[in-house]
Design a protein around this motif. Structure first.
Motif, PDB file in Angstrom:
ATOM      1  N   GLY A 498       0.845  -1.139  -0.128  1.00 47.51           N
ATOM      2  CA  GLY A 498      -0.240  -0.133   0.125  1.00 47.51           C
ATOM      3  C   GLY A 498       0.750   1.297  -0.237  1.00 47.51           C
ATOM      4  N   GLY A 499       2.035   1.225  -0.513  1.00 52.92           N
ATOM      5  CA  GLY A 499       2.776   2.412  -0.916  1.00 52.92           C
ATOM      6  C   GLY A 499       3.928   2.608   0.344  1.00 52.92           C
ATOM      7  N   ARG A 500       3.595   1.760   1.251  1.00 51.96           N
ATOM      8  CA  ARG A 500       4.729   1.656   2.466  1.00 51.96           C
ATOM      9  C   ARG A 500       5.622   0.717   2.355  1.00 51.96           C
ATOM     10  NH1 ARG A 500       0.162   2.084   5.034  1.00 51.96           N
ATOM     11  NH2 ARG A 500       0.459   0.114   5.874  1.00 51.96           N
ATOM     12  N   ILE A 501       7.020   1.205   2.628  1.00 53.39           N
ATOM     13  CA  ILE A 501       8.083   0.290   2.636  1.00 53.39           C
ATOM     14  C   ILE A 501       7.860  -0.638   4.068  1.00 53.39           C
ATOM     15  CG2 ILE A 501      10.563  -0.391   2.601  1.00 53.39           C
ATOM     16  CD1 ILE A 501      10.796   2.302   0.992  1.00 53.39           C
ATOM     17  N   ILE A 502       7.520  -2.166   3.877  1.00 50.64           N
ATOM     18  CA  ILE A 502       7.608  -2.959   4.901  1.00 50.64           C
ATOM     19  C   ILE A 502       8.868  -3.663   5.277  1.00 50.64           C
ATOM     20  CG2 ILE A 502       5.000  -2.814   5.041  1.00 50.64           C
ATOM     21  CD1 ILE A 502       5.087  -5.851   4.010  1.00 50.64           C
ATOM     22  N   ALA A 505      16.070  -2.165   2.487  1.00 50.29           N
ATOM     23  CA  ALA A 505      17.048  -1.472   2.858  1.00 50.29           C
ATOM     24  C   ALA A 505      16.647  -0.324   3.733  1.00 50.29           C
ATOM     25  CB  ALA A 505      17.915  -0.957   1.641  1.00 50.29           C
ATOM     26  N   GLU A 506      15.422   0.340   3.528  1.00 55.74           N
ATOM     27  CA  GLU A 506      15.043   1.517   4.225  1.00 55.74           C
ATOM     28  C   GLU A 506      13.954   1.189   5.002  1.00 55.74           C
ATOM     29  OE1 GLU A 506      15.289   5.188   2.561  1.00 55.74           O
ATOM     30  OE2 GLU A 506      17.209   4.816   1.627  1.00 55.74           O
ATOM     31  N   ASP A 507      13.809   0.073   5.752  1.00 55.29           N
ATOM     32  CA  ASP A 507      12.809  -0.286   6.635  1.00 55.29           C
ATOM     33  C   ASP A 507      12.047   0.813   7.460  1.00 55.29           C
ATOM     34  OD1 ASP A 507      11.469  -2.562   7.008  1.00 55.29           O
ATOM     35  OD2 ASP A 507      13.331  -3.775   7.440  1.00 55.29           O
ATOM     36  N   GLN A 508      10.912   1.101   7.400  1.00 55.22           N
ATOM     37  CA  GLN A 508      10.290   2.139   8.256  1.00 55.22           C
ATOM     38  C   GLN A 508       9.547   1.633   8.962  1.00 55.22           C
ATOM     39  OE1 GLN A 508       8.569   4.561   4.820  1.00 55.22           O
ATOM     40  NE2 GLN A 508      10.497   5.758   4.678  1.00 55.22           N
TER      41      GLN A 508
END
Ligand SMILES: [Zn+2]
Length: 508
Positions: A498-502, A505-508
């Motif tokens: 849904g557009g979010r990095i889960i 490399a750039e785990d948010q």
């Protein structure tokens, strides 16, 4: 924030990129023409695919086996008992909750007894589901918490419980899981799924499986913490209110019409090859099945059932026809009712389900685990019937919407393994094409949950951004051919839900 994924291969074309803006894909094309973005992630040489969906998961049980006792792959009864003892020593006087044992792969060819489990478990309450999770061995300390199990069908003095007795002890075991143990387990499942390129899981909850508290805790986690989306299902006859109350996807999932082959409880028209006294059991009457479908169809809610044996599947097909006779085909189609497992469907049942718009929620890894010469399906059913199981190509040809799942912890969450099991099906006539398998592993799961956006699961402008990036320069066909030959899956470097990095490399 607009994010550019740069340098990926899309549909066999290298040097492509996509821009994610909010929850959607805002641009797709060759990287030389990429618009500016706030952030660029260089993924040069990697393969970009739609993210996977696992359409049949039990999150808590999966997490408990990820973090605790997992008996998959034990080679003998003593080896299993040893693993249980080591777990009990490491977690003194805690509930032992595990799964994965399969006596058909042990030289002893029998389940542990209650006495053996009491000794290995050091007297702790213990619930150990058979690999198919349709029966379990339990310890004396757990039985003491639910003495009524001894009055139920499926009770066995040796401690290997099936049917109603199994449901009673499973409820008691679930009730003994501490909330913090459950939270850790659900977190572990979501993070594992994200690492494997999975953007959504369908949680198959129900009163006999995991309970309402368990489902509410998982849905809360999905709203408040990063990870794959959770599409919740509740399997209980007539329970359409909870679907509305909790915002679930449907009154479907593991609403058990029958059991499973491994436990001799899948309902068939003819007896088991290795247990001639039984042909399994139907858990509902025809009228109960029809009433569930009727009630859901009237409320335009998705209904569905767990059905494995031909007798159970035919019973549901009769229910579909009865409800279509009342409402007409169109309202039934609109509900997209779903069928879990659908392992032994007759041609007429498939035709009914296809005409009435049903979803086949199937687990290709079942064939990899139990199909083939001398393995569980053949032991239980004989060679002729075993070869007819999980007819994936026929389901596709009949026109059913197909969604892949793992039924984890029955088989591990591992979409690549599912795809390779489908294209390398042990019965050649049941093999799916790579294209069909990819659709079933990605788009299929969204369609199965009636996602409203027709572009979902595609890599195109305006589609919801559910993506996975894989560290491989191999074209898809070569990659999957390698998997069928036993190579390991590629590493997932980035998962976007849904557009979010889960994951990545750039785990948010
Ligand atoms: Zn299940």
């Amino acid at each position: 924030m607009r994010t550019l994924l740069s340098g990926v291969t899309i549909r066999a074309r290298p040097g492509q990129g996509v821009v994610i803006d909010g929850s959607k894909l805002a641009w797709v094309g060759p990287i030389s023409q990429a618009p500016t973005a706030k952030r660029t992630l260089d993924m040069s040489g990697c393969l970009l695919l739609p993210a996977f969906v696992d359409a049949h998961v039990h999150a808590t049980a999966t997490g408990l086996s990820l973090s605790g006792l997992d008996l998959h792959g034990t080679v003998s009864l003593p080896a299993a008992l040893e693993r249980i003892a080591a777990h009990a020593d490491a977690h003194p006087s805690e509930l032992i909750f595990g799964t994965g044992w399969d006596e058909t792969t042990w030289p002893e060819r029998r389940a542990p007894t209650i006495g053996e489990l009491d000794a290995a478990g050091r007297g702790a309450p213990a619930y150990l589901a058979r690999v198919d999770v349709h029966s379990a061995v339990v310890s004396t300390a757990l039985l003491e918490r639910c003495p009524q199990a001894q009055e139920c069908t499926g009770f066995d003095r040796n401690g290997h419980l099936r049917m109603e007795a199994h449901h009673v002890v499973r409820r008691a075991a679930q009730a003994a899981i501490r909330p913090e143990q459950r939270l850790l387990a659900q977190r572990a499942t979501r993070s594992r799924a994200g690492e494997l390129g999975v953007a959504a899981i369908h949680e198959m909850a129900g009163p006999d499986i995991s309970g309402r508290d368990d489902l509410e805790s998982l849905l809360h986690l999905a709203r408040t913490e990063s990870g794959p989306e959770v599409l919740g299902y509740w399997g209980e006859l007539g329970a359409t209110d909870i679907v509305t109350d909790l915002g679930l996807a449907g009154a479907a999932g593991d609403l058990f019409c029958d059991g499973a082959f491994g436990s001799h409880t899948a309902a068939m028209h003819k007896p088991y090859e290795d247990a001639q006294h039984t042909s399994g059991a139907l858990y509902f009457t025809d009228e109960q099945v029809t009433e569930h479908l009727r009630r859901a169809t009237r409320a335009r809610i998705q209904a569905g059932f767990h059905c494995i044996g031909d007798a159970a599947i035919d019973q549901i097909a009769r229910g579909f026809e009865a409800v279509a006779a009342e409402f007409g085909d169109l309202p039934v189609r609109g509900c997209r009712h779903r069928l879990e497992h659908l392992e032994m469907p007759s041609a007429p049942a498939m035709a009914t389900f296809a005409r009435l718009g049903a979803v086949a929620s199937v687990q290709p890894s079942f064939d990899a685990a139990w199909g083939g010469l001398g393995r569980m399906y053949e032991t239980r059913l004989g060679a002729a019937r075993a070869q007819e199981l999980n007819p994936l190509a026929n389901l596709a040809a009949a026109g059913l919407t197909i969604a892949f799942g793992s039924d984890s912890p029955v088989t591990a969450i591992d979409p690549w393994r599912g795809i390779s099991a489908a294209v390398g099906h042990r019965t050649q006539a049941s093999r799916m094409s790579l294209g069909q398998a990819m659709v079933a592993a990605t788009v299929g799961g969204w369609r199965a949950a009636r996602h409203p956006d027709p572009a979902v699961g595609r890599i195109e402008v305006g589609a919801p951004a559910h993506l996975a990036v894989w560290a491989t320069e191999e074209p898809l066909a070569g990659l999957v051919a390698g998997l069928v030959d036993g190579a390991g899956p590629p590493r997932c470097t980035l998962t976007v839900a849904g557009g979010r990095i889960i994951h990545g490399a750039e785990d948010q």
